[in-house]
Design a protein around this motif. Structure first.
Motif, PDB file in Angstrom:
ATOM      1  N   ARG A 140       0.831  -1.204   0.000  1.00 39.15           N
ATOM      2  CA  ARG A 140       0.000   0.000   0.000  1.00 39.15           C
ATOM      3  C   ARG A 140       0.866   1.256   0.000  1.00 39.15           C
ATOM      4  NH1 ARG A 140      -2.742  -1.454   3.809  1.00 39.15           N
ATOM      5  NH2 ARG A 140      -4.622  -2.219   2.745  1.00 39.15           N
ATOM      6  N   GLN A 141       1.936   1.243   0.759  1.00 42.58           N
ATOM      7  CA  GLN A 141       2.846   2.391   0.803  1.00 42.58           C
ATOM      8  C   GLN A 141       3.547   2.590  -0.541  1.00 42.58           C
ATOM      9  OE1 GLN A 141       5.477   1.550   4.068  1.00 42.58           O
ATOM     10  NE2 GLN A 141       4.080   2.358   5.625  1.00 42.58           N
ATOM     11  N   HIS A 168       1.027   4.117  -2.938  1.00 43.99           N
ATOM     12  CA  HIS A 168       0.773   5.521  -2.605  1.00 43.99           C
ATOM     13  C   HIS A 168       1.955   6.392  -3.039  1.00 43.99           C
ATOM     14  CE1 HIS A 168      -0.690   9.011  -0.421  1.00 43.99           C
ATOM     15  NE2 HIS A 168       0.489   9.123   0.161  1.00 43.99           N
ATOM     16  N   GLN A 190       1.596   9.325  -5.851  1.00 41.34           N
ATOM     17  CA  GLN A 190       1.973  10.690  -5.494  1.00 41.34           C
ATOM     18  C   GLN A 190       2.948  11.255  -6.510  1.00 41.34           C
ATOM     19  OE1 GLN A 190      -0.465  11.732  -3.276  1.00 41.34           O
ATOM     20  NE2 GLN A 190       1.211  12.875  -2.325  1.00 41.34           N
TER      21      GLN A 190
END
Length: 306
Positions: free
Chosen positions: A146-147, A150, A154
């Motif tokens: 998930r990181q 993200h 971004q």
């Protein structure tokens, strides 16, 4: 157990996955072939989910490959662009997100991400995998995946997803572009180019290929007109659906010389990616020959497409 027929059916999806991860069609084919061989040697009776096994095998093979090629690509002279492929080789592209996921623009941006960031983004964005499934494929935790996703999204925050118009409009603009560039019509080119249009070219050893991006309507129009004037050999042109857009093909003596893939925004060309590296053109050239038996070209003498 997965049958040979079922594997052949899923093979195109596996190729689409590998191509998105690597950006080079031949290397993607190698990754799928390797997975196929490993599958033949595996204890298939104990594999409850063959599709997941194959997806993981292809992904891991691509990650290994990316680990060895990133440094080489980073020191590439000029822009490093993915190798173009015929859209039909990539399987169903039902949504705008799926079509965007195979665009040369997005694949080029993914070159700046780590292999794991690229894999998470492709598996989730293009194929809709959940984080738990991605974690099993990459042998990471769901939270880590998930990181990574993200972080990548971004990085793309200021990028508007590519939304190409219909094929008829793409062909119209491609033909208008080709007529203008062949005539050296800077004003005509300016009429169909966006104000901030950018040209990237891969193949700096070729004549008239810019080693750095060319930015801005006036600069791009003059560059394209001047580049065409430097072509001395008889070149013929054609169109093909490549990476979910209508691309312009340049060929001489039956040999593909370049693929020009435009990006279109509000009925203007906002970007052009020119791939002229011989090794990157082999896959699409072979695909065209297998499909038609000849290179589809724009007939210079009669002024129409064959």
């Amino acid at each position: 157990m997965i049958s040979a027929t079922e594997f052949d059916t899923g093979r195109q999806q596996l190729f689409g996955l590998a191509y998105r991860l690597l950006g080079v069609a031949d290397e993607a084919n190698d990754a799928v072939e390797d997975a196929c061989l490993r599958w033949e040697q595996a204890d298939r009776g104990s594999t409850a989910h063959p599709e997941a096994w194959l997806t993981k095998a292809v992904t891991q093979r691509c990650l290994d490959r990316l680990g060895t090629t990133r440094a080489t690509r980073a020191h590439h002279l000029g822009a490093w662009l993915p190798a173009p492929v015929l859209t039909t080789a990539l399987g169903p592209l039902a949504t705008a997100e799926q079509r965007d996921s195979v665009s040369l623009g997005l694949l080029g941006l993914l070159e700046n991400r780590t292999p794991h960031e690229r894999a998470v983004f492709v598996l989730r964005n293009a194929f809709g995998y959940r984080y738990r499934a991605i974690a099993e494929i990459l042998e990471l935790s769901p939270g880590n995946c998930r990181q990574l996703y993200h972080r990548t999204t971004q990085h793309f925050a200021n990028r508007r997803p590519l939304c190409q118009p219909g094929r008829a409009e793409r062909v119209r603009l491609a033909e208008q572009f080709l007529v203008a560039v062949r005539a050296g019509d800077v004003i005509g080119l300016g009429a169909i180019l966006a104000q901030d249009v950018t040209v990237w070219a891969d193949g700096v050893r070729r004549v008239a290929i810019a080693p750095h991006p060319v930015v801005g309507r006036d600069h791009v129009a003059r560059y394209l007109a001047a580049a065409f004037r430097k072509i001395v050999a008889p070149v013929r042109f054609g169109f093909a659906e490549v990476n979910a857009t209508t691309a312009i093909l340049a060929a001489a003596e039956g040999k593909l010389l370049a693929v020009v893939a435009p990006e279109i925004d509000e009925n203007r060309i906002s970007g052009l990616r020119i791939v002229a590296s011989p090794e990157k053109l082999l896959f699409v050239a072979n695909g065209l020959s297998a499909r038609t038996g000849r290179m589809p070209v724009f007939d210079d003498e009669r002024g129409r497409r064959d």
